[in-house]
Design a protein around this motif. Structure first.
Motif, short mmCIF file in Angstrom:
data_model
loop_
_atom_site.label_atom_id
_atom_site.label_comp_id
_atom_site.label_asym_id
_atom_site.label_seq_id
_atom_site.Cartn_x
_atom_site.Cartn_y
_atom_site.Cartn_z
N GLY A 76 -34.13 -5.33 39.45
CA GLY A 76 -34.31 -6.21 38.35
C GLY A 76 -33.74 -6.84 38.42
N PRO A 77 -34.64 -8.76 38.48
CA PRO A 77 -34.38 -9.73 37.78
C PRO A 77 -32.93 -10.49 37.62
CG PRO A 77 -35.97 -9.42 36.19
CD PRO A 77 -35.53 -8.49 36.96
N PRO A 78 -32.20 -11.13 38.91
CA PRO A 78 -31.03 -10.95 37.80
C PRO A 78 -30.82 -11.64 37.23
CG PRO A 78 -31.77 -12.33 40.19
CD PRO A 78 -32.79 -11.95 39.49
N ASP A 79 -29.59 -11.73 36.39
CA ASP A 79 -29.49 -11.90 34.55
C ASP A 79 -28.20 -12.48 34.17
OD1 ASP A 79 -30.01 -12.21 31.31
OD2 ASP A 79 -30.33 -10.19 31.20
N GLY A 80 -28.04 -13.52 34.13
CA GLY A 80 -26.64 -13.39 34.35
C GLY A 80 -26.41 -13.63 32.40
N ARG A 81 -27.03 -13.28 31.87
CA ARG A 81 -26.04 -12.95 30.70
C ARG A 81 -25.16 -11.48 30.45
NH1 ARG A 81 -31.44 -13.44 27.36
NH2 ARG A 81 -32.37 -13.17 29.44
N ARG A 82 -26.18 -10.59 30.96
CA ARG A 82 -25.06 -9.35 30.56
C ARG A 82 -25.65 -8.66 32.25
NH1 ARG A 82 -27.90 -5.18 28.75
NH2 ARG A 82 -30.26 -5.45 28.68
N PRO A 83 -24.60 -8.05 32.89
CA PRO A 83 -24.93 -7.14 34.25
C PRO A 83 -25.49 -6.06 33.48
CG PRO A 83 -23.01 -6.58 33.01
CD PRO A 83 -23.68 -7.45 32.42
N PRO A 84 -26.08 -5.57 35.47
CA PRO A 84 -27.30 -4.10 35.32
C PRO A 84 -25.93 -3.40 34.51
CG PRO A 84 -27.10 -5.15 37.01
CD PRO A 84 -25.99 -5.79 36.55
N VAL A 85 -27.31 -2.54 33.70
CA VAL A 85 -26.67 -1.09 32.93
C VAL A 85 -27.01 0.07 33.84
CG1 VAL A 85 -26.38 0.64 31.22
CG2 VAL A 85 -26.05 -2.28 30.71
N VAL A 86 -25.89 1.03 33.91
CA VAL A 86 -26.50 2.75 34.52
C VAL A 86 -26.52 4.06 33.12
CG1 VAL A 86 -25.92 3.86 35.81
CG2 VAL A 86 -26.11 1.98 36.73
N PRO A 87 -27.37 4.34 32.69
CA PRO A 87 -27.13 5.08 31.89
C PRO A 87 -26.19 6.42 31.74
CG PRO A 87 -29.12 5.03 32.61
CD PRO A 87 -28.39 4.03 33.31
N PRO A 88 -24.72 5.89 30.43
CA PRO A 88 -24.19 7.13 30.76
C PRO A 88 -24.40 8.64 30.89
CG PRO A 88 -23.58 6.03 29.19
CD PRO A 88 -24.78 5.40 29.40
N ALA A 89 -25.94 8.88 30.54
CA ALA A 89 -26.02 9.99 30.80
C ALA A 89 -26.68 10.71 32.55
CB ALA A 89 -27.52 10.27 29.97
N ALA A 90 -27.01 9.43 33.22
CA ALA A 90 -26.73 9.43 34.83
C ALA A 90 -25.07 10.06 34.58
CB ALA A 90 -27.27 8.13 35.24
N LEU A 91 -24.78 9.15 34.47
CA LEU A 91 -23.19 9.04 35.28
C LEU A 91 -23.37 10.94 35.06
CD1 LEU A 91 -21.58 5.35 34.71
CD2 LEU A 91 -22.00 6.93 37.20
N ALA A 92 -23.07 11.61 33.86
CA ALA A 92 -23.22 12.56 32.72
C ALA A 92 -22.47 13.67 33.72
CB ALA A 92 -22.30 12.93 31.48
N GLU A 93 -24.32 13.57 33.98
CA GLU A 93 -25.40 14.72 34.42
C GLU A 93 -24.00 15.13 36.34
OE1 GLU A 93 -29.08 15.64 37.09
OE2 GLU A 93 -29.16 13.97 36.47
N ALA A 94 -23.78 13.94 36.94
CA ALA A 94 -24.13 13.61 38.07
C ALA A 94 -22.32 14.80 38.28
CB ALA A 94 -23.24 12.38 39.13
N GLU A 95 -21.96 14.20 37.39
CA GLU A 95 -20.10 14.80 36.99
C GLU A 95 -20.13 16.03 36.68
OE1 GLU A 95 -18.22 12.29 34.18
OE2 GLU A 95 -17.74 10.81 35.67
N GLN A 96 -21.04 16.40 35.74
CA GLN A 96 -21.18 17.68 35.84
C GLN A 96 -21.50 18.51 36.59
OE1 GLN A 96 -24.45 18.96 31.90
NE2 GLN A 96 -22.77 20.67 32.18
N ALA A 97 -22.76 17.65 37.62
CA ALA A 97 -23.01 18.82 38.57
C ALA A 97 -21.75 19.28 39.57
CB ALA A 97 -24.33 18.60 38.72
N LEU A 98 -21.26 18.04 39.89
CA LEU A 98 -19.59 18.14 40.78
C LEU A 98 -18.99 19.15 40.59
CD1 LEU A 98 -20.01 14.57 41.76
CD2 LEU A 98 -20.22 15.90 43.82
N ALA A 99 -18.39 18.88 39.00
CA ALA A 99 -17.79 19.62 38.79
C ALA A 99 -18.12 21.85 38.81
CB ALA A 99 -17.59 19.68 37.63
#
Length: 80
Positions: free
Chosen positions: A30-53
């Motif tokens: 996305g376009p750079p936004d100096g106000r806040r960093p890009p956000v990755v939804p916690p659900a995407a991280l949790a899904e990957a962690e659960q699948a790896l486990a």
């Protein structure tokens, strides 16, 4: 090049990783936004962690990336 035959859990881990990778790329594309960093939804991280486990690959990145590369060699080239 022969491809690996993955178990259902290994395949799910690879697919979750690829979805996470696409999510991260979308967050940074996305376009750079100096106000806040890009956000990755916690659900995407949790899904990957659960699948790896579930695949017994949590904490074993070397084995996971070997599987990933043998099943889907293209994404590895984009990582570094």
């Amino acid at each position: 090049m022969p491809t690996a035959v993955l178990t259902d859990h290994e395949r799910a881990a690879v697919q979750a990783y690829l979805r996470l990778l696409q999510t991260v790329r979308a967050a940074f594309d996305g376009p750079p936004d100096g106000r806040r960093p890009p956000v990755v939804p916690p659900a995407a991280l949790a899904e990957a962690e659960q699948a790896l486990a579930a695949a017994g690959l949590a904490g074993n990145e070397e084995e996971f990336f070997r599987l990933l590369h043998s099943w889907c060699p293209e994404p590895r080239g984009h990582l570094g």
